[in-house]
Write an enzyme that holds these catalytic residues in place. Sequence first.
Site, PDB file in Angstrom:
ATOM      1  CD  GLU A  37      -2.620   1.547   0.152  1.00 32.08           C
ATOM      2  OE1 GLU A  37      -2.313   2.502  -0.607  1.00 32.08           O
ATOM      3  OE2 GLU A  37      -3.601   0.803  -0.041  1.00 32.08           O
ATOM      4  N   GLY A  43      -0.338   4.364  -0.315  1.00 31.63           N
ATOM      5  CA  GLY A  43      -1.070   5.473   0.287  1.00 31.63           C
ATOM      6  C   GLY A  43      -1.496   5.142   1.710  1.00 31.63           C
ATOM      7  N   GLY A  60      -6.798   1.550   4.041  1.00 29.37           N
ATOM      8  CA  GLY A  60      -8.248   1.705   3.968  1.00 29.37           C
ATOM      9  C   GLY A  60      -8.741   2.087   2.598  1.00 29.37           C
ATOM     10  CB  THR A  73     -11.028   5.273  -2.723  1.00 22.13           C
ATOM     11  OG1 THR A  73      -9.903   5.350  -3.608  1.00 22.13           O
ATOM     12  CG2 THR A  73     -11.992   6.407  -3.055  1.00 22.13           C
ATOM     13  CG  HIS A  78     -50.685   3.746   8.615  1.00 19.23           C
ATOM     14  ND1 HIS A  78     -50.697   4.342   7.368  1.00 19.23           N
ATOM     15  CD2 HIS A  78     -51.418   4.536   9.437  1.00 19.23           C
ATOM     16  CE1 HIS A  78     -51.423   5.444   7.423  1.00 19.23           C
ATOM     17  NE2 HIS A  78     -51.875   5.582   8.674  1.00 19.23           N
TER      18      HIS A  78
END
Length: 473
Positions: free
Chosen positions: A36, A38, A41, A43, A456
């Site tokens: 990874e 970046g 987790g 984007t 309802h």
Amino acid sequence: MSTDTARHYDLIIIGTGSGNSIPSPAFDDVSIALVEEGRFGGTCLNVGCIPTKMYVLAADAARNVSEAARLGVHAHVDSIDWDSIKERVFAKRIDAIADGGEAYRRGPQTPNIDVYDRHAVFVGPRRIRTGQGDEEMEITADQIIIAAGSRTKVPGFVRESGVKYRTNNDIMRLEKLPEEMIILGGGFIATEFAHVFSSLGVKVHVIVRSGAMNRESDAEVSKRFTEVASRDWDVRLNTLIDDLREETDESGETVTVASLSDGTEVRGGVFLVATGRVPNGDLMKLAAGGIEMHDDRRIVVDEHGRTTAEGVWALGDVSSPHLLKHIANHEAKVVFHNVLNPDDLRSFDHRYVPSAVFSHPQIGQVGMTEDEAREWAEANGTDVTVKVQNYGDVAYGWALEDRDGFAKLIADKKTGLLLGAHFIGEQAATLVQQCIQMMAFEQDVREVVAKQHWIHPALPEVIENAILGLEFN
């Protein structure tokens, strides 16, 4: 004797979005390299689904106050504390979760996992170049999972203009709110941010090259969304940007000025580009690993997630036609199972793919649009039945004083099976879930409406009434 110095693993995983959803304890004895470059987790966690919805919640709160007078409640928003909004989203939640996720994978809790934090490119079959910190190295594996996601698509003319632009990667961390902003794009990213910033007091100009917003939705939903949004934002349809430049305003601030194809100009302290996303596979030298891509730059995979290279799998935005986190999560479950069970392969299920747009109004949708359903019916020798049910025709809709929301259901006239469900308005993303279940379990809607009680006056009555309005053979 081999002189290869590359470290070898059972499995390399590229990407820590859905790629980090490693099942346990099934993989406890598997040596894994997790790559990874970046933040952990992906984007969704850092710059997408989760933080944007946290901003939407703040925007909804401000909007509800400003619209309360129609309910007889007279109130006003005193101020918008942008710094506090950012702190709640990032400092108190997102950043801590991302940092904690990385620390967990680097810690003693997962001794079978090594983390690499440099960009990954293929240099041979099941062989990638990456690294740790400043050190570059090559690693190999018996199997590789590519879950590298996607990135913002930025038009060439924007890059060439030299003006400063923002994307979803940094728009939520602005130092301060601008008085005006320009948004280029008309899809879900553009419309969600338009809702956020306009509700927080920013004048928003939205430049859309087509004749409607959220055009991937059912045509009737797209039309209604465009009508409602145009009341709140300066929406320019069928419009292109002919020129972009920066100027200094009277207060000394730099603003972006866009000259439009309709002969007018708009300006803003922030220019946000939200024109879609591009899979990241083209950044990884896939050919060196024997991995093919489609013309739209998605990695080619079969129904099990296998790429064209032996032992290499792909999932999520980098390969899927559905750029949605819940689809990436589904594909991750399938691929992680298949990696360990080559004699019991599972398949992706993309039959009923739902999505939602958390703008104002909200959109929830699943299945075929009306146009798609009629084309399908003609090809299959059947017919469809369609019912549009206004929110304002049920009791909770009266309470909402709703004049714009509706549910649109599309079903097979012979079998009673639901083919598509489309909602626009309050709670749309929640209401559609009941329809997803009907479709996934192939329930005849005539039985669905008759064999359960409908609370309802809750809003799901709009579904009940829509089903009752469908005509069957």
